[in-house]
Design a protein around this motif. Structure first.
Motif, PDB file in Angstrom:
ATOM      1  N   MET A  68      63.889  54.905 -24.261  1.00  0.00           N
ATOM      2  CA  MET A  68      63.777  56.285 -23.386  1.00  0.00           C
ATOM      3  C   MET A  68      65.256  56.634 -22.743  1.00  0.00           C
ATOM      4  SD  MET A  68      60.220  56.267 -21.580  1.00  0.00           S
ATOM      5  CE  MET A  68      58.741  56.212 -22.409  1.00  0.00           C
TER       6      MET A  68
ATOM      7  N   THR B 254      59.806  51.823 -10.031  1.00  0.00           N
ATOM      8  CA  THR B 254      58.738  52.103 -10.604  1.00  0.00           C
ATOM      9  C   THR B 254      57.733  52.888  -9.461  1.00  0.00           C
ATOM     10  OG1 THR B 254      58.643  50.473 -11.917  1.00  0.00           O
ATOM     11  CG2 THR B 254      56.695  51.740 -11.835  1.00  0.00           C
TER      12      THR B 254
ATOM     13  N   LYS C  86      60.589  55.977 -11.850  1.00  0.00           N
ATOM     14  CA  LYS C  86      59.691  55.736 -12.994  1.00  0.00           C
ATOM     15  C   LYS C  86      58.291  56.240 -12.878  1.00  0.00           C
ATOM     16  CE  LYS C  86      60.849  51.684 -14.101  1.00  0.00           C
ATOM     17  NZ  LYS C  86      60.688  50.244 -14.706  1.00  0.00           N
ATOM     18  N   PRO C  87      57.419  56.904 -13.715  1.00  0.00           N
ATOM     19  CA  PRO C  87      58.096  57.142 -14.899  1.00  0.00           C
ATOM     20  C   PRO C  87      59.047  58.485 -14.896  1.00  0.00           C
ATOM     21  CG  PRO C  87      55.719  57.344 -15.040  1.00  0.00           C
ATOM     22  CD  PRO C  87      56.130  57.025 -13.558  1.00  0.00           C
ATOM     23  N   PHE C  88      60.035  58.832 -15.399  1.00  0.00           N
ATOM     24  CA  PHE C  88      60.725  59.658 -15.235  1.00  0.00           C
ATOM     25  C   PHE C  88      60.801  60.639 -16.193  1.00  0.00           C
ATOM     26  CE2 PHE C  88      63.315  56.352 -17.289  1.00  0.00           C
ATOM     27  CZ  PHE C  88      63.443  56.922 -18.618  1.00  0.00           C
ATOM     28  N   ASN C  89      61.330  61.917 -15.895  1.00  0.00           N
ATOM     29  CA  ASN C  89      61.339  62.770 -16.824  1.00  0.00           C
ATOM     30  C   ASN C  89      62.937  63.015 -17.466  1.00  0.00           C
ATOM     31  OD1 ASN C  89      62.319  65.847 -16.843  1.00  0.00           O
ATOM     32  ND2 ASN C  89      60.244  66.340 -16.116  1.00  0.00           N
ATOM     33  N   PRO C  90      63.000  63.563 -18.657  1.00  0.00           N
ATOM     34  CA  PRO C  90      64.593  63.144 -18.868  1.00  0.00           C
ATOM     35  C   PRO C  90      65.326  64.151 -18.417  1.00  0.00           C
ATOM     36  CG  PRO C  90      62.899  63.764 -20.817  1.00  0.00           C
ATOM     37  CD  PRO C  90      62.164  63.766 -19.776  1.00  0.00           C
TER      38      PRO C  90
ATOM     39  N   GLY D 191      53.096  54.410 -18.194  1.00  0.00           N
ATOM     40  CA  GLY D 191      53.155  55.539 -17.299  1.00  0.00           C
ATOM     41  C   GLY D 191      54.093  56.538 -17.843  1.00  0.00           C
ATOM     42  N   ALA D 192      54.841  56.095 -18.735  1.00  0.00           N
ATOM     43  CA  ALA D 192      56.045  57.140 -19.313  1.00  0.00           C
ATOM     44  C   ALA D 192      55.220  57.913 -20.553  1.00  0.00           C
ATOM     45  CB  ALA D 192      57.201  56.304 -19.977  1.00  0.00           C
ATOM     46  N   PHE D 193      53.971  57.352 -21.151  1.00  0.00           N
ATOM     47  CA  PHE D 193      53.162  58.116 -22.088  1.00  0.00           C
ATOM     48  C   PHE D 193      52.142  58.557 -21.484  1.00  0.00           C
ATOM     49  CE2 PHE D 193      56.197  55.013 -24.195  1.00  0.00           C
ATOM     50  CZ  PHE D 193      56.932  55.814 -25.057  1.00  0.00           C
TER      51      PHE D 193
ATOM     52  N   GLU E 168      51.752  57.978  -9.314  1.00  0.00           N
ATOM     53  CA  GLU E 168      52.529  57.448 -10.264  1.00  0.00           C
ATOM     54  C   GLU E 168      52.609  58.167 -11.709  1.00  0.00           C
ATOM     55  OE1 GLU E 168      53.466  53.776 -10.428  1.00  0.00           O
ATOM     56  OE2 GLU E 168      53.527  53.651  -8.159  1.00  0.00           O
TER      57      GLU E 168
ATOM     58  N   PHE F 289      55.173  62.432 -13.525  1.00  0.00           N
ATOM     59  CA  PHE F 289      55.836  62.836 -14.572  1.00  0.00           C
ATOM     60  C   PHE F 289      55.547  62.295 -15.815  1.00  0.00           C
ATOM     61  CE2 PHE F 289      58.441  62.499 -10.768  1.00  0.00           C
ATOM     62  CZ  PHE F 289      58.935  63.855 -10.556  1.00  0.00           C
ATOM     63  N   GLY F 290      54.928  62.938 -16.555  1.00  0.00           N
ATOM     64  CA  GLY F 290      54.904  62.475 -18.188  1.00  0.00           C
ATOM     65  C   GLY F 290      56.346  62.591 -18.737  1.00  0.00           C
ATOM     66  N   PHE F 291      56.480  61.457 -19.594  1.00  0.00           N
ATOM     67  CA  PHE F 291      57.645  61.686 -20.296  1.00  0.00           C
ATOM     68  C   PHE F 291      57.493  62.693 -21.375  1.00  0.00           C
ATOM     69  CE2 PHE F 291      60.907  60.306 -23.292  1.00  0.00           C
ATOM     70  CZ  PHE F 291      62.116  60.129 -22.446  1.00  0.00           C
ATOM     71  N   THR F 292      58.225  63.693 -21.095  1.00  0.00           N
ATOM     72  CA  THR F 292      58.057  64.631 -22.465  1.00  0.00           C
ATOM     73  C   THR F 292      59.509  64.844 -22.880  1.00  0.00           C
ATOM     74  OG1 THR F 292      57.713  66.351 -20.873  1.00  0.00           O
ATOM     75  CG2 THR F 292      55.943  65.848 -21.953  1.00  0.00           C
TER      76      THR F 292
END
Lengths: 121, 156, 762
Positions: free
Chosen positions: A17, A84, A105-109, C54-56, C141, C144-147
């Motif tokens: 990622m 995290t 985390k979770p991060f956004n790009p 979490g990222a997804f 937590e 932010f979704g990872f988009t």
């Protein structure tokens, strides 16, 4: 000049990622799977920014920060830690050790790239 | 081999390869045909129907050879060097069809194909999808997905 | 695949590995290995699953993993004692986590009640208070979704402030920001220049640098920061956005942000953006460059005066923007390089970077290769083997002497080919671990379902076998284990009565033996009740009432089709398949399976499979003008029968006496229907083969050509299964040869002798 980011994380998902977001943003990315490998790569290949996870086998993120700061060549290399939890204690401990910034985390790009840009000359 | 342009018609255009078995003419869709090669002796398989001639080595793959004439209920031919094998792809499988000779590439449209008339026996109806006339000859269009023995069992 | 999906695929792949690590860690804890390294690894596994989830935005998975992780964290910090009971709960939580992963992967859902019950159990473990805290922590937590976002980012270098669009709309506000870094900020490798650059991205800036505090050169302290910036920012962004720019440095600087009311009153005069040269802050730059820790004694007095000296020729005192400032700073730092002496205290700190007392050794260097590529390589090597054999044969046919250079060269080529083949096969070889590690869960579930107590002992997990075989191991092992628990082990009460430990032991072992992989599943249960087995077999008409069977033969009756020993159809056997199906599938792979047992002591399943399904060592024979290959693994010996050793029973069935036993004689050519007339045994060669369960037979063939390793080619790929034929191969002459299915031949011939089956008779 293309900046090189060294990502240190034991999770392949996380590494991919980070790579995806950073490569898209025009950075060159080197991956390391744990702190020991991370420091080795930093020593041999160098990097403009280090992004490190905290929880890792062999050598954790705090160890990475100490290792980087102890190396005169990299004392000024920015280090971003991945946390995290929005865990204040861990973030503070990382800061005390010499971390430049953090990514939650979770991060956004977009946020990730923002954070990298904020520390990378 | 010659190329024959069939009279114009409407409907989807198709390219077919026609071939001879005895004095009859058949054809299959050119898209299914991978290559055409001369006859090489096949290794017989035990306890298989007589139309299965056996298997040959096609660049490392084991290729079953179906005697198409026998499959259609015609006389079984003893293969000679003059016979040819049409290597066809049916679904995931590749197999060789033993025929007497390949004769033509035919261009036609879907609407030129007539359904197989009722006079045909069951075996013919199983394998022949349709008929069409070409320069005074009758050509039968083969349903390739029926030629393997197991699919016959399904159809039954 | 879109990169997001591809990372998701990676995530699930990684999850599998993490779940494996998790389970083996928990099993280690169950065995008593409760060191911090093990517990940490267990924690990390769940932590990473959660991180990826979490990222997804995999909510269900996150929620469960979060609670699980919290429990593990408490164990890690010593707040929960990892007792056997606790570890058992964790093991079950591991199973539920695996279900959640599976559900997320297949867009399915988990058995809700099971998951909820498990969550309750974990929360009880964690304790009410911590659990309440979880409720809060759990949700924030997932913000932010990872988009994946297509990003356009300026080159990381000199981001020019000029490019930032000056906000013009009515939303534009003017901010006054006072920013004075402390030395700590530079120690952490943060840079004032970058902060200013980021600020400039928010709108248009006017920067005023105050260098008043910079002392005379001889008093400069490297660890001090002397510069102070006042920035007037015109932007449509709010204070939060501005604060975000200072996020990393906020605690290491003095920062005030105020909104200017009029927006016009920053300064009457156009600001002098850059201070006169001698007011510039070389110390801050120096500190930034060297990363001089406060501990590092690098007094400015020792620093040569050069850092301050280089007046960047291009630097114009007026009209310089932020980017110019940065460029200047970079120039200055470059020039200051010679001064950047390593701090003497750096050395001990460097030593501290060595891995801490970790027992984990560095993993062997590996690369990940697409399986397709390996398969292609294996196929190509298969062709090479065939081609080499063809070439050898042609050379022999050409009449060249064995001592000729060509023949000798070919021999070397053959050795080399073999070596390449072995090496290539080794690439695809995998330890059976990947299959074994799925078994503890199965055993736990079986134990739960049958109410039995079971301890699973696994051995030889690192035994390697070709990937083609690995995939086929799982089913038979599953059935053998189920059978061992369901039928082999007694209930705890019965065991107690027998004076056995209440907990039964099931052992799963893998080993290499005779070029094959052997899988053994043994239990310390009651063993096979031979009388009962025999009675069932008789009652179901599987054997004659007066059949004389050895103990082994009786045991192996359970593999006969339609045999089931379960008195009541348990859940396990109900959904499972009979051992006959297992046996058939093993046989189809060129494997064997058998069982031996000792009443009261236990039973042992033993299954052997070839190490690969890609090549086979075979004996090439001729029968009815056909070239055939008999797998060497089936062959006991070959012999030339004498006429007086062959006896006929009835019309055509023959037996051959080998030493003191009579074994059926199978004429291969006739059995396969290649020939009608029987072969004269005295002119032929007999190959004594052993089939599954130890049944022996002699295969009668015309001649033996020799032993050879052959590449297995599937008949099913383009055709279908042919009775009596295991597969095909391509021999040196380029023709296809069939590989005999010896077990099928033997079984069919036996059936043939029984009146029920007449199909084989020609």
């Amino acid at each position: 000049m293309t900046k090189t980011v060294l990502t240190i994380d034991d999770s392949r998902t996380m590494r991919e990622m980070l790579s995806m977001a950073l490569v898209q943003a025009g950075y060159r990315v080197i991956q390391a799977v744990d702190g020991v490998e991370g420091l080795e790569i930093l020593k041999s290949e160098g990097a403009d920014v280090v992004i490190t996870d905290i929880n890792m086998p062999r050598l954790d993120g705090f160890g990475v920060i100490e290792g980087v700061r102890a190396n005169p060549d990299h004392r000024a290399t920015p280090i971003l830690v991945l946390t995290t939890e929005s865990d204040v204690a861990k973030k503070e401990r990382a800061r005390q050790a010499g971390a430049t910034g953090w990514i939650v985390k979770p991060f956004n790009p977009v946020k990730l790239v923002d954070a990298v840009r904020r520390v990378a000359a | 081999m010659t190329e024959t342009q069939a009279p114009q018609g409407t409907g989807q255009r198709r390219e077919l390869i026609s071939f001879r078995i005895g004095d009859q003419e058949y054809c299959v869709d050119i898209m299914s045909v991978r290559e055409i090669r001369g006859w090489t002796p096949a290794t017989p398989l035990p306890r298989t129907p007589s139309f299965v001639k056996g298997v040959i080595n096609l660049r490392g793959a084991v290729l079953p050879i179906i005697d198409l004439g026998a499959r259609l209920g015609l006389e079984t031919s003893a293969p000679t060097a003059r016979h040819v094998i049409m290597v066809v792809k049916i679904g995931d499988r590749t197999l060789g069809l033993l025929v007497d000779a390949v004769s033509d590439i035919i261009n036609l449209t879907e609407d030129m194909v007539q359904p197989t008339p009722d006079v045909a026996c069951d075996q013919v109806k199983t394998f022949v999808k349709g008929l069409f006339a070409l320069e005074g000859r009758m050509v039968s269009l083969i349903a390739l997905d029926r030629v393997l023995p197991e699919t016959e069992a399904e159809a039954a | 695949m879109d990169p997001f999906e591809s990372i998701k695929a990676t995530f699930f792949q990684e999850c599998e590995e993490l779940l494996t690590d998790l389970e083996s860690g928990l099993l280690a804890m169950e065995r008593g290995e409760k060191d911090s390294e093990t517990i940490n690894a267990v924690f990390r596994a769940v932590h990473s699953v959660k991180g990826g989830a979490g990222a997804f935005g995999l909510e269900e998975l996150i929620r469960f993993a979060h609670v699980f992780e919290t429990a593990l964290d408490l164990i890690r910090s010593g707040k929960i004692e990892p007792t056997d009971e606790v570890v058992k709960i964790l093991l079950r939580a591991n199973d539920v986590l695996a279900d959640h992963v599976q559900a997320a992967r297949s867009d399915g859902s988990v058995e809700h009640s099971r998951s909820a019950a498990m969550l309750d159990e974990l929360q009880t473990l964690i304790g009410a208070e911590a659990a309440a805290a979880l409720e809060d922590g759990g949700d924030d937590e997932d913000d932010f979704g990872f988009t994946p976002v297509q990003m356009v980012v300026e080159d990381g270098g000199e981001a020019p402030a000029a490019e930032a669009e000056p906000p013009t709309g009515p939303g534009a506000r003017v901010w006054r920001i006072e920013f004075q870094p402390k030395p700590e900020m530079y120690v952490k490798a943060n840079e004032a220049g970058l902060v200013l650059r980021e600020l400039a991205r928010l709108g248009s800036t006017e920067v005023d640098v105050d260098g008043a505090e910079v002392p005379p050169l001889d008093q400069l302290m490297a660890e001090h920061a002397y510069l102070r910036w006042t920035i007037k920012l015109t932007t449509d962004q709010d204070e939060a956005a501005i604060r975000e720019v200072f996020e990393f440095v906020e605690d290491d600087c003095v920062l005030t942000i105020t909104e200017e009311t009029g927006g016009e009153t920053f300064e009457d005069e156009p600001p002098a953006v850059v201070p006169p040269q001698d007011e510039f802050d070389p110390a801050a730059l120096l500190a930034r460059l060297t990363g001089a820790a406060p501990a590092a004694e690098a007094p400015a007095a020792e620093a040569p005066p050069e850092p301050a000296a280089p007046a960047p020729p291009a630097a114009e005192p007026e009209g310089m923007d932020v980017a110019g400032l940065i460029a200047m700073a970079q120039k200055a730092t470059t020039d200051a390089e010679p001064a950047a002496e390593p701090a003497p205290k750096a050395a001990p700190a460097a030593a501290a970077s060595a891995p801490p007392s970790s027992t984990a050794s560095a993993p062997a260097a590996t690369i990940r290769v697409d399986l397709d590529r390996v398969d292609r390589l294996i196929n190509a090597v298969g062709e090479l083997v065939i081609q080499q054999a063809m070439l050898s044969q042609r050379v022999i046919e050409s009449g060249l002497a064995r001592s000729s250079a060509v023949a000798l060269g070919l021999e070397d080529l053959e050795l080399l080919t073999r070596e390449i083949q072995d090496s290539v096969m080794a690439i695809r070889a995998q330890p059976v671990k990947s299959v074994f590690q799925r078994m503890p869960r199965l055993v736990r579930e079986c134990a739960d379902m049958t109410g039995k107590k079971v301890r699973l002992v696994m051995e030889g997990e690192n035994t390697e076998v070709d990937k083609t075989v690995i995939e086929r191991l799982s089913d038979p092992i599953t059935h053998m284990l189920r059978n061992a628990i369901d039928h082999g082990l007694e209930t705890p009460a019965d065991r107690e009565m027998e004076g056995k430990p209440v907990e039964g032991t099931v052992r799963l072992a893998a080993l290499h033996r005779g070029g094959r992989i052997v899988i053994e599943v043994s239990d310390d249960g009651r063993g096979i009740n031979r009388e009962r087995v025999r009675n069932i077999a008789v009652s179901k008409g599987l054997i004659a009432e007066d059949a004389v069977l050895t103990e082994d033969e009786t045991d192996n009756l359970i593999f006969l089709p339609g045999f089931s020993t379960a008195e009541t159809i348990s859940d396990l056997s109900g959904r499972g398949v009979g051992m006959d199906v297992v046996k058939r599938s093993v046989l189809a792979l060129g494997g064997r399976i058998s069982i031996s047992s000792e009443p009261g002591k236990g039973s042992k399943f033993s299954m052997s499979l070839p190490l690969t399904l890609a090549v086979l060592d075979g004996m090439v024979v001729t029968s009815a003008e056909q070239t055939l290959v008999a797998p060497l693994s089936n062959i006991v010996e070959s012999l030339t029968p004498k006429a007086e050793e062959v006896h006929y029973i009835g019309g055509q069935d023959a037996v051959i006496r080998i030493r003191d036993t009579f074994v059926p004689l199978i004429d291969v050519g006739r059995a396969l229907g290649f020939r009608d007339t029987p072969l004269n045994a005295a002119d032929s060669v007999a190959i004594l083969v052993e089939s599954e369960g130890g049944g022996k037979a002699a295969l009668l063939v015309d001649a033996i050509q020799g032993q050879r390793q052959v590449v297995i080619k599937s008949l099913e790929a383009n055709y279908q299964h042919v009775e009596g034929v295991a597969a095909a191969t391509i021999l040196g002459d380029g023709r296809v040869a069939l590989i005999l299915d010896v077990d099928a031949l033997v079984t069919t011939s036996r059936r043939k002798s029984a009146p029920r089956e007449k199909r084989m008779a020609v």
